[in-house]
Scaffold this motif. Structure first.
Motif: not given
Lengths: 256, 364
Positions: A154, A157, A162-165, B75-76, B80-82, B84, B88-90, B101-102, B105, B149-150, B153
């Motif tokens: 996907d 991903l 990137r979006d999460l930092g 973006p990082n 702002v978080n998105m 998808f 887009a779960l890992f 995850y966030g 980081r 997940r968003c 943060l």
């Protein structure tokens, strides 16, 4: 009632597959000097094998070559696959097709052309020429394995990471590599095996300074089948079984 | 730009070749708003959202988040978080690691990460699911994990890219309501893009209707429905009947229109500069049409139509008719007041002119 036919069929197939292997392992413990008569249990051929300096040297050479060839081709192959998956550029289709050409072309053609190339540039035949040759024929397999994995990937991903930092580097380390890990592993193992048992290409591009196992065995068998070769075969079998189990174990662990 | 504005965009432009996917879009989203961008596929809403997230850069214009210019922020580093479209779960991480995850980081220590993960899971109604794999969850649960997940943060802005599209109808209805509640509960500003007008209507405080890279209208859902400013909005938001004809006169904000079959009807003027004799289009909602006998409410417009068929769908039942070659739909009340209608029978459809809207035919 109808069970016996498929069962017999399956049994026959497995016998056909495994009899040669079993014979090889059993006869590696044979006391007798001839390869086809049983003379009692013994480890003498294993002893003989380990006392054969040239043989042990060839084993180490082969393992080292396979290790380096598999690693180099996995790194280059994975990066190639990523580029082919991610970017659009001129000549992408051509590049893709050329991978298959290397994979499908007869080994002997590759061997001759590589030899011609090495002679042309004046490269001394030995470890480096073997490594370059092995990387060449391993590379397409790695690229195709990784590409197959990426096709189900996907593409949002990396963006989500990137979006999460995450920085690009962190994203690669924490998201991309774990996802393609099974393919990297499979590609590496494929490369390792291909390199370890290659005879044709190696015959052309190896030199006296670096003798490798398949060529050593080949020259031994030409003079006559020595039971030492059985012992070597049995050891290689155990080695590949361990490798296989290791890769399966890593795969299962990575899924959890 | 208001002081409490979470997102402010001015003159955003994004071109692909000669085509402007986003064409001078300006808008302002006050803090705590559920803001939807509604438009058909290809209208530029995804490009717009990707610029807000930082995955794409505007060719012109500015993006401000809480007063900070964001154009060159990667973006990082955006607040702002998105969520998808496909979440887009890992896949290689547990639910807990996905949500943490966030936080990781941001170098938040493990104990604190665990605490916040557990709390946000509780808030989205999925307590104690940390150790599960995303693949083992149902569609609705995965949706909530993606949100958690968003939200963990605490972003200034949460962007949502049609995340309900993959769900089946019943679950989608449920999630609509839930998303709205979650937005109120967290107080986060949501920017939601969708092509489904019902999603936008149910959840949003403000809806921007987007077409060909521009906003046609930005308004609360009710206003959008009752007072569409363009024919596109009138046709795209909710069901509507469109009747074409010729404009005869305008007085007291009411327009007289002669439909193509000769019927004289009235509707409210909806676009400027309507001129006598020009082509016009009258929009009237199916539920504003009443089936009337010969006795007509005073001041109502009416037209004669031929029944084609009736479509029974509980409260949404309607009659499909034809008037001068143009299809017309009217709601069939299921309280026993509707007459029995058979195909090819003639009916009279009437409406209060203030509920109809008249646009110039060239204003589309």
């Amino acid at each position: 009632m109808t069970q016996w036919l498929p069962r017999t069929y399956l049994t026959l197939i497995y016998i056909l597959l495994y009899v040669p292997v079993v014979v090889l392992v059993v006869f590696s413990f044979n006391e007798s000097r001839t390869g086809y008569a049983w003379g009692g249990l013994s480890l003498r051929w294993y002893e003989a094998l380990f006392n054969n300096r040239a043989m042990v040297n060839a084993i180490w050479n082969s393992l080292w070559l396979a290790l380096s060839a598999a690693t180099v081709s996995t790194v280059i192959g994975a990066l190639t696959a990523l580029a082919l998956h991610r970017y659009r550029f001129r000549g992408k289709k051509l590049l893709n097709g050329m991978l298959f050409v290397v994979m499908m072309s007869p080994e002997i053609v590759l061997a001759i052309s590589l030899l011609a190339l090495f002679l042309l540039v004046g490269l001394q035949l030995g470890y480096v020429s073997l490594l370059l040759a092995h990387v060449t024929f391993c590379l397409p397999f790695v690229v195709i394995t990784v590409l197959a994995r990426l096709s189900g990937f996907d593409d949002s991903l990396p963006e989500a990471a990137r979006d999460l930092g995450a920085s690009d580097f962190t994203m690669t380390r924490t998201v991309l590599i774990p996802v393609i890990m099974p393919a990297l592993l499979a590609g590496w193992l494929l490369g390792f095996t291909l390199s370890l048992d290659d005879v044709v290409v190696s015959t052309f591009v190896s030199g006296p300074s670096y003798e490798i196992l398949p060529l050593r065995i080949y020259s031994m068998v030409r003079v006559g089948l020595k039971p030492e070769v059985n012992a070597l075969g049995a050891l290689l079998l155990v080695f590949s079984l361990v490798m296989l189990m290791l890769s399966q174990w890593i795969l299962i662990r990575s899924k959890r | 730009m208001g002081m409490d504005s979470d997102l402010f965009c001015e003159g955003l432009v994004r071109r692909f070749g000669n085509n402007a996917a986003v064409d001078h879009v300006s808008f302002d989203v006050p803090a705590g708003t559920f803001f939807s961008i509604l438009g058909p596929s290809g209208c530029g809403k995804t490009t717009l959202l990707r610029m807000l997230a930082g995955f794409d850069k505007p060719d012109d214009g500015n993006i401000h988040i809480r007063g900070q210019r964001m154009n060159d922020v990667p973006p990082n580093h955006r607040p702002v978080n998105m969520v998808f479209q496909h979440l887009a779960l890992f896949p290689t991480m547990s639910v807990g690691d996905n949500i943490g995850y966030g936080l990781k980081r941001r170098k938040i220590p493990l104990a604190e990460r665990r605490k916040r993960t557990a709390r946000v899971l509780e808030q989205v109604g999925l307590p104690d699911l940390e150790h599960r794999n995303p693949q083992e969850l149902s569609g609705g649960q995965r949706q909530r994990v993606a949100l958690a997940r968003c939200l963990v943060l605490e972003p200034t802005l949460l962007l949502l890219d049609e995340p309900l599209g993959a769900l089946d109808l019943k679950l989608r209805e449920q999630m609509k309501v839930e998303l709205k509640h979650l937005q109120k509960q967290f107080g986060t500003t949501f920017v939601y893009i969708t092509h489904d007008q019902s999603e936008a209507m149910v959840m949003s405080d403000q809806v921007a209707v987007m077409r060909d890279g521009r906003f046609d209208q930005v308004a609360p859902p009710e206003e959008l429905y009752r007072e569409p400013e363009t024919p596109f909005v009138a046709g795209f938001v909710g069901d509507n009947n469109r009747l074409s004809g010729e404009l005869l006169a305008v007085r007291d904000n009411l327009a007289d229109v002669r439909l193509d079959d000769g019927t004289l009807v009235q509707g409210r003027v909806a676009s400027d500069n309507l001129k006598r004799g020009q082509r016009a289009e009258l929009y009237i909602r199916p539920e504003s049409l009443v089936l009337s006998g010969d006795a007509l409410n005073s001041g109502y417009s009416a037209m004669q139509a031929t029944v084609r068929t009736t479509l029974f769908d509980g409260a949404n039942s309607r009659v499909e008719a034809e008037c001068g070659g143009q299809p017309v739909y009217a709601r069939l009340p299921q309280d026993g007041s509707a007459p029995r209608l058979s195909a090819d029978s003639s009916i009279r459809l009437a409406w209060n002119p203030t509920l109809a809207r008249v646009f110039g035919a060239d204003s589309l």
